[in-house]
Design an enzyme around this catalytic site. Sequence first.
Site, mmCIF file in Angstrom:
data_model
loop_
_atom_site.group_PDB
_atom_site.id
_atom_site.type_symbol
_atom_site.label_atom_id
_atom_site.label_comp_id
_atom_site.label_asym_id
_atom_site.label_seq_id
_atom_site.Cartn_x
_atom_site.Cartn_y
_atom_site.Cartn_z
ATOM 1 N N LYS A 107 0.808 -1.217 0.000
ATOM 2 C CA LYS A 107 0.000 0.000 0.000
ATOM 3 C C LYS A 107 0.838 1.263 0.000
ATOM 4 O O LYS A 107 0.328 2.349 -0.272
ATOM 5 C CB LYS A 107 -0.937 -0.022 1.196
ATOM 6 C CG LYS A 107 -1.993 -1.083 1.008
ATOM 7 C CD LYS A 107 -2.734 -1.414 2.255
ATOM 8 C CE LYS A 107 -3.746 -2.505 2.008
ATOM 9 N NZ LYS A 107 -3.145 -3.856 2.096
HETATM 10 C C1 LIG Z 1 -4.024 -4.786 1.812
HETATM 11 C C2 LIG Z 1 -3.450 -6.099 1.783
HETATM 12 C C3 LIG Z 1 -4.081 -7.135 1.100
HETATM 13 C C4 LIG Z 1 -5.406 -6.937 0.388
HETATM 14 O O1 LIG Z 1 -5.252 -6.076 -0.718
HETATM 15 P P1 LIG Z 1 -6.551 -5.489 -1.466
HETATM 16 O O2 LIG Z 1 -6.019 -4.495 -2.434
HETATM 17 O O3 LIG Z 1 -7.407 -4.876 -0.415
HETATM 18 O O4 LIG Z 1 -7.196 -6.653 -2.135
HETATM 19 C C5 LIG Z 1 -3.472 -8.381 1.076
HETATM 20 N N1 LIG Z 1 -2.306 -8.591 1.707
HETATM 21 C C6 LIG Z 1 -1.657 -7.624 2.376
HETATM 22 C C7 LIG Z 1 -0.377 -7.943 3.074
HETATM 23 C C8 LIG Z 1 -2.202 -6.346 2.439
HETATM 24 O O5 LIG Z 1 -1.556 -5.380 3.095
#
Ligand SMILES: *Cc1c(COP(=O)(O)O)cnc(C)c1O
Length: 340
Positions: A107
């Site tokens: 993210k």
């Molecule tokens: C946010 C996150 C996800 C999920 O990602 P999305 O874009 O919400 O589908 C999966 N794994 C990790 C480690 C994350 O930080």
Amino acid sequence: MKLYSTNNHNNRVDFKQAVFQSLPEDKGLYMPLSLEKLDENWLNSIENYSFQEIAKKVTNHLLKDDFSEETINNLIDEVINFPAPLVFLEDDLAILELFHGPSFAFKDFGARFMSRVMAHYSKKDNQLLDVLVATSGDTGGAVALGFLGVEGTRVTILYPKGKVSLIQELQLTANGKNIRAIEIDGTFDDCQALVKRAFLDKDLMKNLNLTSANSINIARLIPQSFYYFEAFAQAKRKGFEKVSFVVPSGNFGNITAGILASKLGLEVEQFVAATNANDTVPSFLKTENYQPKPSVQTLSNAMDVGNPSNWVRVMEFFEQDVEQLKSKMVSKAYSDVETI
Ligand SMILES: *Cc1c(COP(=O)(O)O)cnc(C)c1O
């Protein structure tokens, strides 16, 4: 870039409005109005470009009407300042390491890009920007670190009490400065519902310059497409011509960005949407009946989402056609035991 709302194709906005409004009033999601493919020669020689060059190419292609090339290139130099290495586990199986950013979550790509885009606009407008975000754990940390100390911005993070890890809680709550975190006695879906309600509250929207940092924001989605191209470039250097992606999915933002990359011309054989016990999408692909469920708590808490907010975008990219979707995507749920 022009965008439309999934609930009303005549509701059209420019990129700036989509970034700050995040969610259209008709409760749809913003989608790019038209996506031209990247030029074929560039795609065919992608292995010759660095991660930053790839990010600049994609951003200039998408946002050429919104920012100068110089602005975009400077922004990418700031945002994409860590690598996304493809690490091979077997001859034809690799992990794309997306944890080299400041909060150790993929993210960071979205949060860093979005914070700079927003700061760029609000500096011009000379107005305090309030960022409101719900997190199941990882988003909040990335957003906090993306905005930490960015002048003219204030971030409020809602997280579910007792449902994030200790490290995540520290990432959310120990920043100070322009970042505040509020724990909610409920689930991630409750946090997300509060954020959505705030954005549909006309009074609040009139009095605050309020924006969201959730994966519904289009400025989070665009930069996540960069590393799909980057993964392919690295695979190509190893002699591969075709790739498939397995994407651990919660709100389905990450995989949506992969589909965006494929719409821009990246050849992807197949997407595999892997979920934990929150199996709304695997069930949908089986039954063709979309039934959102309350989220259940698992070991992979960043994926504990019962009603993935980006699913609407996935369906829109496949023209609401389940057969078309199934030709490109499979989905499977895994229990905590299997996860271990
Ligand atoms: C946010 C996150 C996800 C999920 O990602 P999305 O874009 O919400 O589908 C999966 N794994 C990790 C480690 C994350 O930080």
